[in-house]
Write a protein that holds these residues in place. Sequence first.
Motif, short mmCIF file in Angstrom:
data_model
loop_
_atom_site.label_atom_id
_atom_site.label_comp_id
_atom_site.label_asym_id
_atom_site.label_seq_id
_atom_site.Cartn_x
_atom_site.Cartn_y
_atom_site.Cartn_z
N GLU A 22 0.84 -1.18 0.07
CA GLU A 22 -0.11 -0.04 -0.24
C GLU A 22 0.88 1.11 0.13
O GLU A 22 0.43 2.36 -0.63
CB GLU A 22 -0.79 -0.04 1.17
N GLU A 23 2.03 1.03 0.54
CA GLU A 23 2.87 2.36 1.01
C GLU A 23 3.88 2.73 -0.38
O GLU A 23 4.45 3.75 -0.43
CB GLU A 23 3.77 2.50 2.13
N SER A 24 4.34 1.40 -0.91
CA SER A 24 5.64 1.47 -1.80
C SER A 24 5.55 0.23 -2.83
O SER A 24 4.66 -0.72 -2.71
CB SER A 24 6.71 1.39 -1.08
N PHE A 25 6.69 0.62 -3.71
CA PHE A 25 7.10 -0.30 -4.52
C PHE A 25 8.30 -0.87 -4.14
O PHE A 25 9.37 -0.15 -3.93
CB PHE A 25 6.89 -0.04 -6.10
N GLN A 26 8.86 -2.03 -4.17
CA GLN A 26 10.05 -2.71 -3.74
C GLN A 26 10.55 -3.31 -5.04
O GLN A 26 10.09 -4.03 -5.69
CB GLN A 26 9.89 -3.87 -2.81
N TYR A 27 11.93 -2.87 -5.54
CA TYR A 27 12.92 -3.43 -6.42
C TYR A 27 13.98 -3.92 -5.68
O TYR A 27 14.70 -3.57 -5.18
CB TYR A 27 13.34 -2.39 -7.46
N ASP A 28 14.03 -5.38 -6.46
CA ASP A 28 15.13 -6.26 -5.67
C ASP A 28 16.40 -6.59 -6.78
O ASP A 28 16.00 -6.48 -8.05
CB ASP A 28 14.88 -7.52 -5.32
N SER A 29 17.65 -6.43 -6.39
CA SER A 29 18.81 -6.74 -7.14
C SER A 29 18.96 -5.54 -8.42
O SER A 29 18.80 -5.95 -9.43
CB SER A 29 18.83 -8.15 -7.69
N THR A 44 18.51 -3.79 -2.57
CA THR A 44 17.17 -3.64 -2.75
C THR A 44 16.57 -2.07 -2.67
O THR A 44 17.17 -1.49 -1.81
CB THR A 44 16.33 -4.47 -1.79
N ILE A 45 15.75 -1.69 -3.29
CA ILE A 45 15.39 -0.25 -3.27
C ILE A 45 13.87 -0.38 -3.28
O ILE A 45 13.04 -0.93 -3.93
CB ILE A 45 15.58 0.49 -4.65
N TRP A 56 18.04 -0.54 0.74
CA TRP A 56 18.20 -1.38 1.86
C TRP A 56 19.39 -2.18 1.71
O TRP A 56 19.85 -2.72 0.47
CB TRP A 56 17.05 -2.47 1.95
N ASP A 57 20.09 -2.43 2.90
CA ASP A 57 21.32 -3.35 2.63
C ASP A 57 20.98 -4.86 2.82
O ASP A 57 19.78 -5.17 3.37
CB ASP A 57 22.16 -3.14 3.73
#
Length: 84
Positions: A22-29, A44-45, A56-57
């Motif tokens: 609901e708050e965001s999109f996450q993009y990995d690698s 991860t962004i 994110w680390d």
Amino acid sequence: MSAMLELFGIEILECEYTDASEESFQYDSVTFHLKSLSKYNGMTIEVLHDWMFKVWDAEGKVIDKFYLIENDEFRKMLYQKYPI
């Protein structure tokens, strides 16, 4: 599955996987198309709805956060594409 994040016709990043909340999109690698952000490649962004980027680390800690418009390289590309 790969995906790309593009804003105003400017390619920002590519990634291997995305997830939405609901708050965001996450993009990995991720792989950034902006040289100035390439130091975050592979991480991860999270992009919030107000366009704040959280980096994110591997341990799941936020190591940086910023608004994309604060990035000089993005701002220059944006203003070249859409002069004010």
